[in-house]
Scaffold this motif. Structure first.
Motif, PDB file in Angstrom:
ATOM      1  N   HIS A 119     -12.358  10.567  -4.185  1.00 12.90           N
ATOM      2  CA  HIS A 119     -12.378   9.197  -4.707  1.00 12.90           C
ATOM      3  C   HIS A 119     -12.966   8.232  -3.676  1.00 12.90           C
ATOM      4  O   HIS A 119     -13.732   7.322  -4.029  1.00 12.90           O
ATOM      5  CB  HIS A 119     -10.965   8.758  -5.084  1.00 12.90           C
ATOM      6  N   SER A 120     -12.625   8.433  -2.410  1.00 10.69           N
ATOM      7  CA  SER A 120     -13.152   7.549  -1.369  1.00 10.69           C
ATOM      8  C   SER A 120     -14.661   7.699  -1.220  1.00 10.69           C
ATOM      9  O   SER A 120     -15.352   6.736  -0.856  1.00 10.69           O
ATOM     10  CB  SER A 120     -12.461   7.835  -0.030  1.00 10.69           C
ATOM     11  N   GLU A 154       0.811  -1.213   0.000  1.00  7.44           N
ATOM     12  CA  GLU A 154       0.000   0.000   0.000  1.00  7.44           C
ATOM     13  C   GLU A 154       0.846   1.265   0.000  1.00  7.44           C
ATOM     14  O   GLU A 154       0.308   2.368  -0.023  1.00  7.44           O
ATOM     15  CB  GLU A 154      -0.946   0.000   1.200  1.00  7.44           C
ATOM     16  N   GLU A 209      -7.522  -4.113   1.660  1.00  6.26           N
ATOM     17  CA  GLU A 209      -7.605  -4.622   0.295  1.00  6.26           C
ATOM     18  C   GLU A 209      -6.791  -3.725  -0.633  1.00  6.26           C
ATOM     19  O   GLU A 209      -5.646  -3.466  -0.397  1.00  6.26           O
ATOM     20  CB  GLU A 209      -9.067  -4.737  -0.142  1.00  6.26           C
ATOM     21  N   ALA A 210      -7.403  -3.231  -1.722  1.00  8.34           N
ATOM     22  CA  ALA A 210      -6.666  -2.400  -2.675  1.00  8.34           C
ATOM     23  C   ALA A 210      -6.777  -0.913  -2.378  1.00  8.34           C
ATOM     24  O   ALA A 210      -6.139  -0.101  -3.028  1.00  8.34           O
ATOM     25  CB  ALA A 210      -7.161  -2.673  -4.087  1.00  8.34           C
ATOM     26  N   ALA A 211      -7.588  -0.519  -1.400  1.00  4.76           N
ATOM     27  CA  ALA A 211      -7.873   0.899  -1.197  1.00  4.76           C
ATOM     28  C   ALA A 211      -6.648   1.692  -0.770  1.00  4.76           C
ATOM     29  O   ALA A 211      -6.453   2.831  -1.194  1.00  4.76           O
ATOM     30  CB  ALA A 211      -8.992   1.072  -0.170  1.00  4.76           C
ATOM     31  N   ASP A 241     -16.319   5.919  -4.664  1.00  4.52           N
ATOM     32  CA  ASP A 241     -16.086   4.496  -4.916  1.00  4.52           C
ATOM     33  C   ASP A 241     -16.276   3.732  -3.611  1.00  4.52           C
ATOM     34  O   ASP A 241     -15.464   3.851  -2.685  1.00  4.52           O
ATOM     35  CB  ASP A 241     -14.672   4.294  -5.468  1.00  4.52           C
ATOM     36  N   LYS A 242     -17.335   2.940  -3.515  1.00  6.36           N
ATOM     37  CA  LYS A 242     -17.626   2.234  -2.272  1.00  6.36           C
ATOM     38  C   LYS A 242     -16.491   1.309  -1.850  1.00  6.36           C
ATOM     39  O   LYS A 242     -16.266   1.103  -0.652  1.00  6.36           O
ATOM     40  CB  LYS A 242     -18.920   1.427  -2.425  1.00  6.36           C
ATOM     41  N   ALA A 243     -15.781   0.747  -2.808  1.00  5.91           N
ATOM     42  CA  ALA A 243     -14.674  -0.149  -2.477  1.00  5.91           C
ATOM     43  C   ALA A 243     -13.526   0.595  -1.795  1.00  5.91           C
ATOM     44  O   ALA A 243     -12.678  -0.025  -1.151  1.00  5.91           O
ATOM     45  CB  ALA A 243     -14.159  -0.841  -3.739  1.00  5.91           C
ATOM     46  N   CYS A 244     -13.486   1.921  -1.930  1.00  7.36           N
ATOM     47  CA  CYS A 244     -12.406   2.724  -1.365  1.00  7.36           C
ATOM     48  C   CYS A 244     -12.880   3.606  -0.206  1.00  7.36           C
ATOM     49  O   CYS A 244     -12.150   4.504   0.237  1.00  7.36           O
ATOM     50  CB  CYS A 244     -11.786   3.602  -2.445  1.00  7.36           C
TER      51      CYS A 244
END
Length: 283
Positions: A99-100, A26, A56-58, A103-106
């Motif tokens: 961006h956070s 990260e 994860e990727a966030a 994007d729900k994933a972030c």
């Protein structure tokens, strides 16, 4: 790689490693060393380390957005270095935050960000979070950034000793990071710190500073070239457990012109998950 200033040369390198435990990296790092005559040369040398968080990727998304935004905007801006760093950090915070939110994933992601600029023989710093910047002069290593962490704040107000802070279960609680809220209050050098030949600047994520003591960092960077020092510092963190991603940059200040062959030497490739080098001659 080296870059020229009116009276000093900066020779440096940066490396990043995912560590022994994490499945992804990260952290993001970059440095820009414009050569004399390049359009960006009057803005100086820029180096950044960012340690993302969010799972994860966030985390790696956050650190990469911060790096990309800061290095792009800094070289587009006029005015003083402190003002340009402040504006670039504010823009990076906004970019990560937006961006956070989109994007729900972030959701909830953020990143530390520690940036140095060397311009006209002076060092400037812009910093948010608990990644660190050090200066070694005369064999003594000094932390020049201020940790935006809970335990560091408690040490500063006398509630904890440095030894208690190092053992605290709250030592990784960060009080500020880019992208976790709408605004951010970075630590900034309002004036440049004059550099001297023999100075060494070290940037790192907490994957190094949590596992390798300051005296050992000083010992390593004192005797070997920057690229070798970066690798040796990472090896030391991995040998100590490597429980986090590890990123480090080492930049030596000299008044000697680099050997022509050494100046053109490409950065050695190593087996890392994430390693970003932004060079003045990159394509």
């Amino acid at each position: 790689m080296s870059a020229e200033s009116p009276s000093l040369q900066i020779v440096g390198a940066m490396l990043s490693h995912q560590g022994c435990v994490r499945t992804n990296n990260e952290d993001s790092v970059c440095y820009v060393m414009p050569r004399k005559g390049d359009a960006a040369a009057d803005r100086g040398v820029l180096a950044i380390v960012a340690d993302g968080m969010g799972g994860e990727a966030a985390g790696e998304v956050a650190s990469q957005i911060a790096i990309d935004t800061l290095q792009t905007l800094y070289y587009e801006m006029d005015g003083s270095v402190p003002d340009a760093l402040a504006a670039s950090l504010a823009a990076a915070n906004d970019a990560v935050y937006r961006h956070s939110r989109s994007d729900k994933a972030c959701a909830g992601m953020g990143t530390t960000c520690t940036a140095i600029v060397v311009r006209d023989g002076e060092l400037f710093l812009g910093h948010v979070g608990d990644s660190r910047a050090y200066m070694m002069r005369g064999g003594a290593l000094h932390q020049i950034s201020v940790d935006h962490s809970l335990v560091a704040a408690l040490v500063r107000d006398g509630t904890l000793t440095a030894e208690q802070a190092a053992a605290s279960p709250d030592r990784n609680v960060i009080l500020q990071a880019l992208g976790t809220r709408e605004t951010v209050d970075p630590f900034l050098f309002k004036e440049g710190l004059p550099l001297q030949p023999g100075d060494v600047i070290v940037l790192c994520s907490d994957g190094l500073s949590d596992l390798v003591a300051d005296p050992r960092i000083a010992e390593i960077v004192a005797g070997i070239p920057p690229l070798d020092a970066c690798q040796t510092l990472i090896d030391a963190a991995l040998a100590a457990g490597g429980h986090d991603n590890v990123s480090v940059g080492v930049f030596a200040v000299t008044d000697q012109l680099p050997d022509a062959a050494a100046a053109e030497r490409p950065t050695r490739e190593i087996n890392v998950t994430r390693e970003i080098f932004l060079r003045d001659d990159a394509t």
